[in-house]
Design a protein around this motif. Structure first.
Motif, mmCIF file in Angstrom:
data_model
loop_
_atom_site.group_PDB
_atom_site.id
_atom_site.type_symbol
_atom_site.label_atom_id
_atom_site.label_comp_id
_atom_site.label_asym_id
_atom_site.label_seq_id
_atom_site.Cartn_x
_atom_site.Cartn_y
_atom_site.Cartn_z
ATOM 1 N N ASN A 1 12.838 7.810 -16.754
ATOM 2 C CA ASN A 1 11.853 6.879 -16.210
ATOM 3 C C ASN A 1 11.743 7.020 -14.694
ATOM 4 O O ASN A 1 12.642 7.531 -14.034
ATOM 5 N N CYS A 2 10.634 6.554 -14.161
ATOM 6 C CA CYS A 2 10.427 6.537 -12.708
ATOM 7 C C CYS A 2 11.358 5.499 -12.087
ATOM 8 O O CYS A 2 11.465 4.371 -12.576
ATOM 9 N N TYR A 3 12.034 5.884 -11.024
ATOM 10 C CA TYR A 3 12.986 4.974 -10.381
ATOM 11 C C TYR A 3 12.290 3.842 -9.604
ATOM 12 O O TYR A 3 12.930 2.873 -9.213
ATOM 13 N N PHE A 4 10.969 3.962 -9.419
ATOM 14 C CA PHE A 4 10.259 2.928 -8.655
ATOM 15 C C PHE A 4 9.623 1.889 -9.572
ATOM 16 O O PHE A 4 9.851 0.690 -9.440
ATOM 17 N N CYS A 5 8.823 2.387 -10.529
ATOM 18 C CA CYS A 5 8.131 1.450 -11.417
ATOM 19 C C CYS A 5 8.798 1.312 -12.777
ATOM 20 O O CYS A 5 8.365 0.513 -13.604
ATOM 21 N N ASP A 6 9.829 2.130 -13.010
ATOM 22 C CA ASP A 6 10.608 2.088 -14.250
ATOM 23 C C ASP A 6 9.771 2.428 -15.488
ATOM 24 O O ASP A 6 10.051 1.961 -16.583
ATOM 25 N N LYS A 7 8.729 3.238 -15.292
ATOM 26 C CA LYS A 7 7.913 3.657 -16.420
ATOM 27 C C LYS A 7 8.150 5.144 -16.693
ATOM 28 O O LYS A 7 8.363 5.920 -15.759
ATOM 29 N N ASP B 1 6.035 11.237 -7.736
ATOM 30 C CA ASP B 1 4.669 11.340 -8.241
ATOM 31 C C ASP B 1 4.079 9.971 -8.588
ATOM 32 O O ASP B 1 2.954 9.896 -9.103
ATOM 33 N N CYS B 2 4.826 8.924 -8.350
ATOM 34 C CA CYS B 2 4.395 7.575 -8.741
ATOM 35 C C CYS B 2 3.306 7.061 -7.781
ATOM 36 O O CYS B 2 3.501 7.006 -6.556
ATOM 37 N N ALA B 3 2.157 6.678 -8.357
ATOM 38 C CA ALA B 3 1.035 6.171 -7.542
ATOM 39 C C ALA B 3 1.402 4.854 -6.864
ATOM 40 O O ALA B 3 1.037 4.610 -5.702
#
Length: 222
Positions: free
Chosen positions: A189-195, A202-204
């Protein structure tokens, strides 16, 4: 002194009271070479490779001639044995026909080394002559059945190997506990948005957050 003088030249005439100095010198040189050559050969060549008469021979050249004849006799014995084996070979109805035929060609190659070359056509004829037409057809059918069985056996082995690989994979999955599976899922998962589906860089939402904070724009991943 030329040690091989006695091998290259015939024995000089026996010495007499009237022999010249040169004749005596030549005879002594030849005699010395002959004795040295005989001694070296008798000590170097095992008795098993020599004829029984070799011990009585007093000339080095004659010793080599006797040795050559001895080996020629051995070659004839081996030659006769190989030809007899080739002519008497018969398929016993067991085992691989291909191996039986290859054994015949192996004997033929040994004969070729002894300067007796049999053509492939002759060998094929010898193979075919050992069977009647009905026997040949029967053996061909048996060989086809054996090849089919080997093919099926190989297919089963490949299939079993694949099934074993899948089984190990399922076992490994079963061994993993809920915590381990959750950890693997979280790591993807993305460490910022947890998705899932993308990384933090690459998280917007992460880029929007940085812009809002006035942070410099991150370099794009290559």
């Amino acid at each position: 002194m030329d040690i091989d003088l006695a091998l290259r030249q015939e024995q000089p005439a026996p010495l007499t009271a009237d022999s010249t100095h040169d004749a005596k010198r030549d005879f002594e040189s030849w005699d010395r070479s002959n004795r040295m050559s005989l001694m070296i050969m008798k000590h170097s060549i095992p008795k098993a490779f020599r004829g029984t008469k070799s011990e009585e021979i007093t000339q080095a050249k004659s010793f080599l001639d006797d040795l050559e004849q001895h080996f020629a006799k051995n070659d004839k014995v081996e030659m006769t044995s190989l030809i007899t084996s080739l002519m008497s070979m018969k398929y016993k109805g067991q085992g691989n026909i291909r191996e039986y035929i290859m054994e015949m060609f192996h004997i033929a190659s040994k004969l070729k080394a002894l300067k007796i070359e049999l053509s492939k056509d002759l060998l094929v004829l010898m193979v075919l002559e050992k069977w009647t037409l009905n026997e040949l057809i029967s053996h061909c059918v048996q060989e086809e059945d054996r090849l089919k069985r080997d093919k099926i056996k190989s297919a089963h082995l490949v299939s079993a190997s694949k099934d074993e690989g899948k089984k190990r994979k399922y076992q490994n999955e079963a061994v993993k506990g809920p915590a381990q599976k959750k950890q693997e899922q979280v790591s993807n998962n993305c460490y910022f948005c947890d998705k899932p589906g993308h990384l933090k860089r690459d998280c917007a939402k992460y880029h929007a957050w940085r812009a809002k904070k006035g942070l410099p724009e991150l370099p794009k991943a290559k």
